[in-house]
Design a protein around this motif. Structure first.
Motif, PDB file in Angstrom:
ATOM      1  N   THR A   1       0.006  53.327  38.543  1.00  0.00           N
ATOM      2  CA  THR A   1      -1.389  52.822  39.471  1.00  0.00           C
ATOM      3  C   THR A   1      -2.238  53.642  38.449  1.00  0.00           C
ATOM      4  OG1 THR A   1      -1.230  54.850  40.824  1.00  0.00           O
ATOM      5  CG2 THR A   1      -0.250  52.688  41.582  1.00  0.00           C
TER       6      THR A   1
ATOM      7  N   SER B   1      -6.310  49.777  42.750  1.00  0.00           N
ATOM      8  CA  SER B   1      -5.101  49.265  43.108  1.00  0.00           C
ATOM      9  C   SER B   1      -4.497  48.434  41.940  1.00  0.00           C
ATOM     10  CB  SER B   1      -5.557  48.063  44.288  1.00  0.00           C
ATOM     11  OG  SER B   1      -6.645  47.153  43.521  1.00  0.00           O
ATOM     12  N   SER B   2      -4.984  48.667  40.706  1.00  0.00           N
ATOM     13  CA  SER B   2      -4.273  47.937  39.573  1.00  0.00           C
ATOM     14  C   SER B   2      -3.137  48.786  39.177  1.00  0.00           C
ATOM     15  CB  SER B   2      -5.629  48.210  38.406  1.00  0.00           C
ATOM     16  OG  SER B   2      -6.500  47.413  38.538  1.00  0.00           O
ATOM     17  N   VAL B   3      -2.174  47.802  38.789  1.00  0.00           N
ATOM     18  CA  VAL B   3      -1.012  48.424  38.361  1.00  0.00           C
ATOM     19  C   VAL B   3      -0.570  48.192  36.810  1.00  0.00           C
ATOM     20  CG1 VAL B   3       1.744  48.276  38.544  1.00  0.00           C
ATOM     21  CG2 VAL B   3       0.173  48.248  40.673  1.00  0.00           C
TER      22      VAL B   3
END
Length: 144
Positions: free
Chosen positions: A20, A9-11
């Motif tokens: 992502t 879920s990290s951007v």
């Protein structure tokens, strides 16, 4: 010891584009595949990497970003092997076409929409593959 984990879920922001972790790993994988093919057969790194990276990045960023490693690798080769001045003198018409094409390409990157650039890239890939097919047919007929 530093460890980094890429959460799904990290951007991340790369060159103004939000990615992502999956997209960043995908882009790295595309670059590695292009480098592997280049090292194996000696060409097609642009064909593979541009076609793959435009799936992750806008086409303007993908094309400009790929020009940097190509330029650096060519400078490294020239630094190690020396500049082939005699060969370059024979290639002056091609160098002129290269410079004109470079400026025309940079201008087109600024004025064309991404959709049209996608179409041009797809057309380039299709023409390349078509010429490869025709070249094989010509060689088959020439040898028989």
């Amino acid at each position: 010891m530093v460890t980094a984990t890429l959460a799904a879920s990290s951007v991340y922001t790369v060159a103004g584009v939000e990615l992502t972790a999956f997209e960043a790993v995908l882009a790295l994988g595309i670059l590695l595949l292009g480098g592997f093919v280049k090292g194996t057969v000696g060409f097609a790194v642009g064909l593979i990497t541009v076609a793959g990276l435009v799936q992750v990045f806008p086409p303007q960023i993908a094309l400009v970003a790929l020009s940097i490693p190509f330029f650096v690798s060519n400078v490294v080769v020239l630094a190690g092997d020396g500049v082939p001045v005699g060969f370059l003198r024979e290639q002056i018409p091609f160098v002129i076409a290269l410079v004109v094409g470079l400026f025309a390409g940079v201008w087109l990157l600024t004025v064309l929409s991404p959709e049209l650039l996608y179409l041009f890239i797809a057309g380039y890939v299709m023409l390349f593959l078509g010429f490869q097919h025709v070249e094989e047919r010509i060689q088959e007929h020439a040898s028989s």
